[in-house]
Motif scaffolding. Structure first.
Motif, PDB file in Angstrom:
ATOM      1  N   GLY A   1      28.637  55.147  50.354  1.00  0.00           N
ATOM      2  CA  GLY A   1      27.287  55.176  50.928  1.00  0.00           C
ATOM      3  C   GLY A   1      27.178  54.477  52.267  1.00  0.00           C
TER       4      GLY A   1
ATOM      5  N   GLY B   1      18.732  52.724  50.440  1.00  0.00           N
ATOM      6  CA  GLY B   1      19.811  52.812  49.449  1.00  0.00           C
ATOM      7  C   GLY B   1      20.171  54.245  49.057  1.00  0.00           C
TER       8      GLY B   1
ATOM      9  N   GLY C   1      26.272  59.066  50.938  1.00  0.00           N
ATOM     10  CA  GLY C   1      26.502  58.678  49.553  1.00  0.00           C
ATOM     11  C   GLY C   1      26.241  59.837  48.588  1.00  0.00           C
ATOM     12  N   THR C   2      25.186  60.584  48.864  1.00  0.00           N
ATOM     13  CA  THR C   2      24.823  61.702  47.991  1.00  0.00           C
ATOM     14  C   THR C   2      25.874  62.811  48.049  1.00  0.00           C
TER      15      THR C   2
ATOM     16  N   MET D   1      23.080  62.803  41.086  1.00  0.00           N
ATOM     17  CA  MET D   1      22.605  62.212  42.340  1.00  0.00           C
ATOM     18  C   MET D   1      21.095  62.388  42.502  1.00  0.00           C
TER      19      MET D   1
ATOM     20  N   VAL E   1      18.112  59.629  42.907  1.00  0.00           N
ATOM     21  CA  VAL E   1      17.172  59.675  44.033  1.00  0.00           C
ATOM     22  C   VAL E   1      15.729  59.698  43.506  1.00  0.00           C
TER      23      VAL E   1
ATOM     24  N   SER F   1      14.643  56.329  42.542  1.00  0.00           N
ATOM     25  CA  SER F   1      14.270  55.483  43.678  1.00  0.00           C
ATOM     26  C   SER F   1      12.851  55.822  44.153  1.00  0.00           C
TER      27      SER F   1
ATOM     28  N   ARG G   1       9.944  53.015  44.286  1.00  0.00           N
ATOM     29  CA  ARG G   1       9.136  52.677  45.460  1.00  0.00           C
ATOM     30  C   ARG G   1       7.654  52.844  45.155  1.00  0.00           C
TER      31      ARG G   1
ATOM     32  N   GLY H   1      16.862  47.892  45.512  1.00  0.00           N
ATOM     33  CA  GLY H   1      17.736  47.010  44.748  1.00  0.00           C
ATOM     34  C   GLY H   1      17.071  46.403  43.521  1.00  0.00           C
ATOM     35  N   ALA H   2      15.731  46.512  43.417  1.00  0.00           N
ATOM     36  CA  ALA H   2      15.052  45.964  42.243  1.00  0.00           C
ATOM     37  C   ALA H   2      15.469  46.740  40.996  1.00  0.00           C
TER      38      ALA H   2
ATOM     39  N   LYS I   1      29.014  45.879  44.891  1.00  0.00           N
ATOM     40  CA  LYS I   1      27.609  46.197  44.722  1.00  0.00           C
ATOM     41  C   LYS I   1      26.808  44.920  44.891  1.00  0.00           C
TER      42      LYS I   1
ATOM     43  N   GLU J   1      23.815  44.128  43.482  1.00  0.00           N
ATOM     44  CA  GLU J   1      23.163  43.648  42.262  1.00  0.00           C
ATOM     45  C   GLU J   1      23.964  44.142  41.048  1.00  0.00           C
TER      46      GLU J   1
HETATM   47  N1  CTP Z   1      24.086  54.996  47.637  1.00  0.00           N
HETATM   48  C1  CTP Z   1      23.970  55.961  48.660  1.00  0.00           C
HETATM   49  N2  CTP Z   1      23.383  57.179  48.390  1.00  0.00           N
HETATM   50  C2  CTP Z   1      22.931  57.466  47.140  1.00  0.00           C
HETATM   51  C3  CTP Z   1      23.041  56.505  46.109  1.00  0.00           C
HETATM   52  C4  CTP Z   1      23.631  55.272  46.397  1.00  0.00           C
HETATM   53  O1  CTP Z   1      24.379  55.720  49.790  1.00  0.00           O
HETATM   54  N3  CTP Z   1      22.371  58.667  46.905  1.00  0.00           N
HETATM   55  C5  CTP Z   1      24.737  53.701  47.964  1.00  0.00           C
HETATM   56  C6  CTP Z   1      23.839  52.804  48.816  1.00  0.00           C
HETATM   57  O2  CTP Z   1      24.666  52.072  49.692  1.00  0.00           O
HETATM   58  C7  CTP Z   1      23.191  51.906  47.771  1.00  0.00           C
HETATM   59  C8  CTP Z   1      24.307  51.696  46.777  1.00  0.00           C
HETATM   60  O3  CTP Z   1      25.010  52.954  46.774  1.00  0.00           O
HETATM   61  O4  CTP Z   1      22.696  50.699  48.292  1.00  0.00           O
HETATM   62  C9  CTP Z   1      23.853  51.311  45.386  1.00  0.00           C
HETATM   63  O5  CTP Z   1      23.125  52.382  44.802  1.00  0.00           O
HETATM   64  P1  CTP Z   1      21.781  52.108  44.013  1.00  0.00           P
HETATM   65  O6  CTP Z   1      21.874  50.923  43.152  1.00  0.00           O
HETATM   66  O7  CTP Z   1      21.412  53.407  43.385  1.00  0.00           O
HETATM   67  O8  CTP Z   1      20.736  51.858  45.226  1.00  0.00           O
HETATM   68  P2  CTP Z   1      19.894  50.577  45.649  1.00  0.00           P
HETATM   69  O9  CTP Z   1      20.379  50.121  46.981  1.00  0.00           O
HETATM   70  O10 CTP Z   1      19.846  49.615  44.537  1.00  0.00           O
HETATM   71  O11 CTP Z   1      18.441  51.182  45.893  1.00  0.00           O
HETATM   72  P3  CTP Z   1      17.322  51.617  44.827  1.00  0.00           P
HETATM   73  O12 CTP Z   1      16.470  50.421  44.568  1.00  0.00           O
HETATM   74  O13 CTP Z   1      16.576  52.679  45.563  1.00  0.00           O
HETATM   75  O14 CTP Z   1      18.033  52.132  43.626  1.00  0.00           O
END
Ligand code: CTP
Ligand code: MG
Length: 180
Positions: free
Chosen positions: A27, A47, A52-53, A98, A102, A105, A109, A116-117, A176, A178
């Motif tokens: 990603g 994120g 990444g997708t 994927m 998405v 997420s 939001r 990241g939450a 990662k 978190e």
């Molecule tokens: N990632 C990406 N494209 C995606 C899914 C994930 O580039 N479709 C990468 C990103 O760098 C992301 C990391 O994988 O930060 C971790 O994925 P995820 O935990 O799903 O994303 P978060 O950053 O935690 O964001 P969110 O709160 O939206 O899940």
């Protein structure tokens, strides 16, 4: 009998497991939402990226193709007939995983969660639900024959545990941000 259900279920769902992990590794770059917001929050957030997708989807398809090549020998070794992956099924599982992530997420939001939450429950099942829905839509007959009720039950029980395990491992390895 139980062994064959568990092994068959895990085999069938593996192409849905890899995409999220591949996306973490690959990603970065341009976010899918292009920075756009809905109300005062990002549509998806930084994120979820195109790279990444795409990498996650490609990884899932590549895994399905590899599993297909191994199914005969692996199945014979454990005495189980393992499911194969027509290309449309592989695409459905990988892309669906994927898209499920998405979509999660998007919901995170909208519910005020920052990038990241954690969203317990959703985080562990979003990708597998997306994968199953896309595979069922793209290859309905394959889906019905492959994801029997018994195998689906295994998938629903095992997926959250595996997801928690791999994410804690990726966090411990510094891949990662978190542990979820
Ligand atoms: N990632 C990406 N494209 C995606 C899914 C994930 O580039 N479709 C990468 C990103 O760098 C992301 C990391 O994988 O930060 C971790 O994925 P995820 O935990 O799903 O994303 P978060 O950053 O935690 O964001 P969110 O709160 O939206 O899940
Ligand atoms: Mg996350």
């Amino acid at each position: 009998m139980l062994l064959s259900v568990v092994v068959g279920a895990l085999w069938a769902v593996l192409p849905a497991y890899l995409p999220n992990n591949a996306a973490v590794l690959a990603g970065g770059g341009r976010p899918i939402d292009g920075g756009r917001t809905l109300g005062d929050r990002r549509l998806l957030g930084d994120g979820k990226t195109w790279r990444g997708t795409a990498a996650g989807t490609a990884a899932g398809i590549a895994l399905a193709v590899s599993l297909d090549a191994l199914a005969g020998r692996a199945g014979a070794a454990v005495g189980v007939t393992l499911p194969g992956f027509p290309l449309v099924a592989a695409l459905g599982l990988a892309l669906g995983a994927m898209v499920g992530d998405v979509a999660a997420s998007f919901l995170k939001r909208r519910s005020g969660r920052e990038r990241g939450a954690a969203f317990p429950g959703l985080d562990q099942l979003d990708f597998v639900v997306g994968a199953l829905v896309f595979a069922a839509a793209g290859a309905p007959e394959w889906f019905a024959a492959t994801f029997t009720p018994a195998r689906l039950a295994v998938v629903v029980v095992v997926t959250p545990a595996l997801h928690v395990g791999t994410n804690v491992a990726a966090y411990a390895l510094g891949l990662k941000d978190e542990p979820w």
